[in-house]
Design a protein around this motif. Structure first.
Motif, PDB file in Angstrom:
ATOM      1  N   ASN A 101      51.758  31.264  21.875  1.00 29.22           N
ATOM      2  CA  ASN A 101      52.927  31.974  22.398  1.00 29.22           C
ATOM      3  C   ASN A 101      53.180  33.277  21.643  1.00 29.22           C
ATOM      4  O   ASN A 101      54.306  33.767  21.594  1.00 29.22           O
ATOM      5  N   LEU A 106      54.638  31.980  27.034  1.00 29.41           N
ATOM      6  CA  LEU A 106      55.166  30.694  27.509  1.00 29.41           C
ATOM      7  C   LEU A 106      56.500  30.856  28.233  1.00 29.41           C
ATOM      8  O   LEU A 106      56.968  29.916  28.891  1.00 29.41           O
ATOM      9  N   LYS A 166      59.950  37.570  26.326  1.00 22.66           N
ATOM     10  CA  LYS A 166      59.885  36.128  26.093  1.00 22.66           C
ATOM     11  C   LYS A 166      60.511  35.308  27.209  1.00 22.66           C
ATOM     12  O   LYS A 166      60.444  34.084  27.192  1.00 22.66           O
TER      13      LYS A 166
END
Length: 395
Positions: A101, A106, A166
């Motif tokens: 990640n 992710l 993110k």
């Protein structure tokens, strides 16, 4: 969480989940319900709670095949910098992700790796997903969402490129999208009207827009209409038109454009000697087509015998693979290929030093022979791999 703490957590989980991730040999009964994964696993990309490599298919924690609509592997090899990960679209419209990640791929709001699937918070009503080298795409209500690295503008947001994203954010301008494909630092969308749109890194002509310019928002691929499906490799794209013609563009050095050339093309060219094509698949640097009569043709990179034609010579035009019949799904990473057959089995060919073929060995098959990762009757209908790595999934 720091990298050292993350590593400690993954290591601890190895022992806890060892019994929760049973392996299924090629000779076992085909009654197991789980999504399966094998090969490299140093970043937890196999989703079984460990960071140990798997020589035979192991269960992905908590995901059954009946729950999955689509699974896509991303990233590359074993090293952390290769960013191997996976995303799974469930039939209820939610998305789970796992693995490396480092670039936020992710979509869970962190940069922390996880070796088991976890739901991407706030993401529902999704109809398609695709994992690239370091970013991911999803379709929701005909709109495209993207997350992960934006260093090459592959998220299509027109926003800052220096920081990972993110959480999923909207791609600009596009609507009525029915499918997406994420490549190495670029993105592709197929709209319901049969047009194809691309954005991100333009090197090798991979955007198909007639130049090598990197673009931060979607641009239509000119003179390409009536496209029914797209398949995206690391740095090339295949498109199947309504009349059964396969178009290709992007990098051509390994013959992956199939047009009797090793030259890049920044606009679509015809893949030679193919007609009556039913389905197309793009591996890391190769292409495959299932024809209407059920036969399989392959072209592109073949240095590790990943085309299955008995040679290790790159193929610049398609070659019919007479020994491969009944292919339902096919995928490949850096140096290997796996396929799901219509009898429910999963077979593989090419390199196997990292056990990426899933047959319990690290020995590569020779000639046109294949090895079996999962037996007939296993219930498997689809396969995928990490984009340029040595990990595979079956569902």
């Amino acid at each position: 969480m720091s990298r050292s703490r993350s590593t400690l957590l993954l290591t601890t989980l190895t022992a806890v989940t060892a019994l929760a991730a049973p392996c299924l040999s090629a000779h076992a009964a085909g009654t197991d319900p789980w999504v399966r994964a094998w090969g490299e696993n140093a970043q937890g990309q196999l989703g079984n709670g460990s960071v140990l490599a798997q020589q035979t298919p192991a269960a992905v924690t908590g995901i059954t095949r009946d729950d999955v609509r689509e699974l896509s592997g991303g990233g590359g090899g074993a090293a952390a910098a290769a960013n191997p990960f996976a995303v799974a679209l469930l039939k209820d419209g939610t998305v789970k992700s796992w693995g490396n990640n480092a670039t936020g791929q992710l979509g869970n709001g962190t940069l922390t790796a996880q070796s088991f699937p976890a739901t991407v918070a706030g993401l529902s009503g999704v109809s398609e997903v695709s994992a690239g080298l370091n970013h991911a795409l999803a379709v929701k209500g005909g709109r495209v969402l993207a997350w992960g690295s934006n260093a090459s503008k592959q998220l299509g947001t027109g926003q800052d490129t220096t920081n990972p994203y993110k959480n999923p954010i909207p791609v600009q301008s596009l609507d009525k999208v029915k499918d997406v494909g994420a490549g190495c630092d670029f993105s592709v969308a197929l709209r319901q009207d049969g047009t194809v749109w691309t954005w991100g890194k333009g090197d090798n002509g991979r955007l198909g827009t007639g130049n090598n310019t990197t673009r931060e928002t979607p641009q239509k691929v000119p003179d390409l209409v009536d496209v029914e499906s797209v398949a995206v490799g690391c740095d090339h794209v295949l498109a199947l038109t309504a009349d059964g013609i396969v178009k290709a563009w992007g990098k051509g050095a390994e013959g992956q454009l199939g047009n009797d050339s090793t030259t890049d093309s920044n606009k679509p060219v015809d893949v030679a000697y193919l007609d009556a094509v039913a389905r197309i698949f793009a591996t890391s640097a190769s292409g495959f087509a299932v024809l209407d009569d059920g036969s399989l043709a392959g072209w592109g990179k073949n240095t590790d015998r990943q085309l299955g034609d008995g040679t290790n010579a790159n193929r610049t035009t398609p070659v019919v693979l007479d020994t491969l019949k009944g292919v339902q799904s096919i995928a490949g990473g850096a140096d290997f290929t796996v396929a799901a057959l219509d009898d429910g089995s999963v077979i593989g060919w090419g390199a196997n030093a990292a056990a990426q073929l899933g047959d319990g060995t690290t020995t590569a098959p020779t000639g046109t022979s294949t090895v079996t990762a999962l037996p007939p009757g296993s219930g498997i209908t689809h396969v995928t791999t990490t984009m340029t790595g040595k990990s595979a999934f079956a569902y």
